[in-house]
Enzyme design. Structure first.
Site, mmCIF file in Angstrom:
data_model
loop_
_atom_site.group_PDB
_atom_site.id
_atom_site.type_symbol
_atom_site.label_atom_id
_atom_site.label_comp_id
_atom_site.label_asym_id
_atom_site.label_seq_id
_atom_site.Cartn_x
_atom_site.Cartn_y
_atom_site.Cartn_z
ATOM 1 N N LEU A 167 23.488 25.786 45.281
ATOM 2 C CA LEU A 167 22.670 26.865 45.843
ATOM 3 C C LEU A 167 21.245 26.861 45.302
ATOM 4 O O LEU A 167 21.000 26.534 44.140
ATOM 5 C CB LEU A 167 23.342 28.215 45.552
ATOM 6 C CG LEU A 167 24.771 28.354 46.105
ATOM 7 C CD1 LEU A 167 25.349 29.717 45.764
ATOM 8 C CD2 LEU A 167 24.804 28.129 47.613
ATOM 9 N N HIS B 51 19.208 29.346 50.174
ATOM 10 C CA HIS B 51 20.507 30.014 50.366
ATOM 11 C C HIS B 51 20.414 31.480 49.932
ATOM 12 O O HIS B 51 20.948 32.373 50.592
ATOM 13 C CB HIS B 51 21.598 29.343 49.512
ATOM 14 C CG HIS B 51 21.853 27.904 49.822
ATOM 15 N ND1 HIS B 51 21.638 26.904 48.912
ATOM 16 C CD2 HIS B 51 22.326 27.295 50.948
ATOM 17 C CE1 HIS B 51 21.981 25.733 49.451
ATOM 18 N NE2 HIS B 51 22.394 25.943 50.677
ATOM 19 N N GLU C 15 16.355 28.295 59.444
ATOM 20 C CA GLU C 15 15.585 27.551 60.454
ATOM 21 C C GLU C 15 15.227 26.148 59.991
ATOM 22 O O GLU C 15 14.793 25.324 60.775
ATOM 23 C CB GLU C 15 14.286 28.290 60.760
ATOM 24 C CG GLU C 15 14.448 29.328 61.819
ATOM 25 C CD GLU C 15 13.116 29.875 62.284
ATOM 26 O OE1 GLU C 15 12.078 29.537 61.679
ATOM 27 O OE2 GLU C 15 13.136 30.653 63.235
ATOM 28 N N SER D 57 19.268 21.253 48.887
ATOM 29 C CA SER D 57 20.169 20.798 47.821
ATOM 30 C C SER D 57 19.885 19.340 47.479
ATOM 31 O O SER D 57 20.032 18.914 46.341
ATOM 32 C CB SER D 57 21.619 20.947 48.257
ATOM 33 O OG SER D 57 21.872 22.280 48.617
#
Ligand code: AMP
Length: 269
Positions: free
Chosen positions: A29, A33, A144, A180
């Site tokens: 994360l 996120h 997005e 990530s």
């Protein structure tokens, strides 16, 4: 924060929950996120975050294996954010139901990532159908940054009553979108990626009605491709409504995908 791993856990925990917000993730994360989770917390009574690295959406086994994972750190972030539920299903749990019919993406939609990552979105759509069926959220919060993912989910997901809420891309100060995969890059590769993004953003600002946009973008892509350890996959201006190639800036975005040292990054703006 309740940790749920199977359908029994989900049914029990979510039985009386209304206006449930769902944030699907593959973990590791970051602030992108976290922004989705914060929006869900603001707009919904309860929030569930899933962490599931879905093998079926990786077109390359090596990419799946080296995808960053940090469960302990993720759980401590989610706890700090006071998320109500974390869903941590195993691969077996997700794929135990075989009833889902094959997702078929039309030829016209085999563009951008769908062109270069064979089977990727079929895997994404399939797993999202499974997650939605298990969780039955009212709202799903998605970024997005993965614009095409949202576009295809809206088009191909089987009828369901969850609403997809699009959330804006969170960037570092150097303009690089949080991802990530950034953790797989060295500092100088991060700097290079950020520089490429900043330059393309500047280029977009300079484009105008007179520009032959396709030609300018092709030339830029060729220049980027000459850089050491960089490989550009696509750099295209597309209409945001139908993802058709566009030569007008209005209602359009630049979409790009490139590799730095075999790490694939995507963005759009
Ligand atoms: P992932 O864990 O990469 O599958 O991403 C889970 C969700 O987070 C997806 O809806 C992504 O679009 C979203 N996301 C990833 N990076 C960002 C970012 N930089 N800003 C906003 N949302 C993001």
């Amino acid at each position: 924060m309740k940790i749920l791993i199977n359908n029994n856990d989900l049914n029990e925990a979510l039985e009386n929950v209304s206006n449930l917000g769902f944030v699907p993730t593959m973990g590791s994360l970051h602030k992108g996120h976290i922004s989705l989770i914060k929006q869900s917390k603001k707009k919904c009574n309860k929030t569930i975050v899933s962490i599931f690295v879905n093998p079926k959406q990786f077109n390359n086994k090596n990419d799946f294996e080296k995808y960053p994972r940090s469960k302990k750190r993720d759980l401590s972030i989610l706890k700090r954010l006071k998320v109500n539920y974390v869903y941590l299903p195993s691969v077996k749990e997700i794929y135990k139901v075989k009833k889902f019919s094959k997702v078929i993406i039309s030829k016209n939609d085999k563009i951008l990532c769908a062109k270069y990552r064979k089977g990727h979105f079929e895997g994404v759509i399939d797993v999202m159908e499974r997650l939605i069926e298990n969780i039955k959220p009212q709202k799903i919060f998605m970024g997005e940054k993965d614009f095409q993912q949202i576009y295809l989910l809206k088009k191909y997901l089987r009828k369901h009553s969850s609403k997809i809420i699009e959330c804006k891309t969170i960037r570092e100060r150097n303009k690089l979108a949080l991802s990530s995969r950034n953790s797989l890059l060295q500092k100088r590769e991060i700097n290079l990626a950020a520089k490429l993004i900043t330059n393309i953003m500047k280029l977009k600002k300079k484009l105008n009605m007179q520009s032959n946009i396709k030609k300018v973008l092709n030339k830029t892509a060729n220049e980027i491709d000459k850089l050491q350890n960089v490989k550009i996959e696509y750099l295209e201006l597309r209409n945001v409504k139908n993802l058709k190639i566009s030569n007008k800036l209005k209602n359009s975005k630049i979409f790009l995908s490139f590799y730095i040292n075999n790490i694939r990054l995507i963005d759009n703006f």
